[in-house]
Design an enzyme around this catalytic site. Structure first.
Site, PDB file in Angstrom:
ATOM      1  CB  CYS A  16      54.236 -25.153  31.007  1.00 58.44           C
ATOM      2  SG  CYS A  16      53.894 -26.059  29.473  1.00 58.44           S
ATOM      3  CB  CYS A  60      55.496 -27.788  31.972  1.00 64.20           C
ATOM      4  SG  CYS A  60      56.130 -27.844  30.193  1.00 64.20           S
ATOM      5  CG  ASP A  61      54.467 -26.952  35.806  1.00 63.90           C
ATOM      6  OD1 ASP A  61      55.371 -27.143  35.632  1.00 63.90           O
ATOM      7  OD2 ASP A  61      54.996 -25.572  35.310  1.00 63.90           O
TER       8      ASP A  61
END
Length: 521
Positions: free
Chosen positions: A344, A347-348
């Site tokens: 992701c 997200c990361d």
């Protein structure tokens, strides 16, 4: 910190407070502390029931506790909760102030009855759309039970902690100082792990359910649409899902669902669930199905067995189990998952700020990921197995215009390398020349498509060579009375709107089957 629009919205929400709330901050000399002070003062100015104090003594600076006045609630943000976490802040304020949560009474009772001391720490980023579910679940648990404490930590503010704990993916959760989990988790999943008797109680409750006219396995767009269409026929409808919402929970933006100009995946998933509940669909969330026993004759019942041992029966079944990210299946991928291997970018990505990363995959998702990451990291290497990128031309043109991106086509990833604790690089082979290449990296983002969640069905019904459930034009499988829809099937084009349409079709086919073979059989 807050513009006039946000202030107006927040003031309206704060009208729902029933009891006084205190915001108790622990600050230092960093700029972030000044921003936190400004945010808390602005919030306190919106409602007389909110008081901001700056005499906290927490070890993490800056951070602030949200507590009902006179209580000591273990709810804390080591973050300036804007971006995706602004909703988490609003909910925390309301719940601490006595506004009732949208949670079943039995789940509230389960949380309040938990024994033991639980100190949770969640490392998150403000751009992560998976993090708020975890933060909001644990915050609410801290409000409901004084023996539960939770702090949501912005990894960008506490980089030393992130490095010391070797955190390379968010959300990452610690319980009492030990790793507890990573990735999106809902309150039911968390409770199942810390309440040792929950699984047995859940299984006993599920086993008492009557036979469903239509029993749906999977809670993504296909399953939700099937549930709505079936329930509107006035028949007993149940839906069992591991995660209601499916892949949409992991989708940042949705801009191609006709009549909805733009929305976010988690919001869309919540709307799916609300629509199904409106028709009194029996939703059994947080349940994994492991076995299917088809009906022995037309008009009979099929049985599914859950991971907790419970069995559910349906006169018809609709399988809408969806799909998940496909793995590269090279050495190092499994070993370094959440230690530099990620799936992701939204997200990361912020965890790799200023460092070098790779994206594996040249389709739309891979190219979009590379474009997003290029604005955060030092350099992006895009690795594509085919001899050309498969993404839309407008995306490819945008990618090629970026100065810190290198594109490698005809490149076969052979290994993700690391030092035993984190990713350090990637190896790939030039498929034209056979030459081997190594790239030094801090992270690898895998974006190579999907694999259907059908392993549990092997040997039961007919699957394609890719593991997809083979269906006909009406969504029927190779077994009478069992239908399928969505990304787990052979229907081409894995899109939300197509999955929803196929789910509706499968429900109508199931209803037709019930009419022809006896709805009361």
């Amino acid at each position: 910190m807050l513009d006039d629009s946000l202030k107006s919205q927040l003031a309206a929400y704060l009208e729902r407070l029933r009891e006084p709330v205190q915001l108790i901050a622990t600050l230092d000399e960093r700029e972030a502390s000044a921003e936190m002070r400004e945010l808390l003062q602005e919030i306190a100015a919106l409602n007389p029931l909110v008081e901001a104090r700056f005499d906290g003594n927490d070890a993490r600076k800056p951070s602030f506790q949200i507590s009902r006045k006179g209580a000591d609630m273990g709810l804390r943000f080591a973050a300036i909760p804007m971006g995706h976490e602004f909703t988490s802040l609003v909910l925390a304020l309301l719940q601490a102030g006595g506004h009732p949560p949208k949670l079943e009474a039995e789940v509230i009772a389960q949380i309040q009855a938990l024994e033991g001391d639980f100190a949770f720490e969640t490392y998150m980023s403000l751009t992560c759309h998976n993090c708020p579910d975890v933060v909001q679940a644990l915050n609410l648990m801290a409000v409901l039970n004084p023996r539960i404490r939770h702090v949501a930590i912005d990894g960008g503010l506490f980089e030393a902690e992130v490095a010391d704990r070797k955190i390379m993916a968010v959300p990452t959760i610690f319980l009492n100082g030990q790793p507890f989990g990573s990735g999106r988790m809902e309150i039911g999943e968390i409770l199942a792990r810390i309440d040792t008797g929950a699984a047995a109680r859940d299984a006993a409750k599920l086993a008492q359910k009557d036979v469903f006219d239509v029993l749906i396995v999977g809670g993504g767009p296909a399953g939700a649409a099937a549930a709505v269409y079936a329930a509107r026929k006035g028949i007993k409808t149940g839906i069992v899902a591991e995660r209601f919402g499916g892949q949409t929970l992991d989708t940042l933006g949705i801009e191609n669902f006709i009549s909805v100009l733009e929305t976010q995946g988690p919001k869309f998933a919540a709307a799916l669930e609300a629509h199904a509940r409106h028709y009194d669909v029996d939703i059994m969330n947080g349940q994994r199905v492991e076995k299917l026993e088809p009906a022995l004759q037309p008009g009979g019942t099929s049985t599914i067995t859950l991971a907790n041992g419970a069995q559910l029966r349906g006169k018809t079944l609709i399988l809408s189990t969806g799909a998940r990210w496909r793995n590269v299946n090279v050495p190092g991928e499994a070993e370094y998952r959440n230690k530099g291997v990620a799936y992701c970018p939204h997200c990361d990505g912020p965890l790799f700020k200023g460092r070098k990363v790779a994206v594996i995959g040249g389709g739309n998702s891979g190219v979009e990921a590379a474009i997003d990451l290029a604005g955060i990291v030092e350099h992006v290497s895009l690795i594509e197995f085919a001899d050309a990128l498969k993404a839309d031309a407008v995306l490819v043109d945008k990618l090629k215009s970026l100065p810190n991106v290198a594109i490698h086509v005809n490149a076969q990833t052979t290994e993700i390398t690391g030092d035993g604790q984190k990713v350090t690089g990637l190896r790939y082979k030039d498929r034209a020349s056979g030459a081997e290449h190594s790239v030094e990296l801090a992270g690898v983002f895998v974006q190579i498509g999907l694999v259907p969640n059908t392993e549990w069905l092997k040997g039961t019904l007919e699957l394609s060579k890719y593991g997809e459930i083979i269906v006909d034009a009406k969504g029927a499988t190779s077994l009478p009375g069992i239908f399928a829809a969505g990304d787990a099937t052979t229907v081409p084009y894995k899109q939300i709107i197509i999955a929803a349409g196929e789910g509706a079709k499968a429900a109508l086919s199931a209803f037709d089957h019930l009419i022809r073979h006896g709805a009361n059989g």
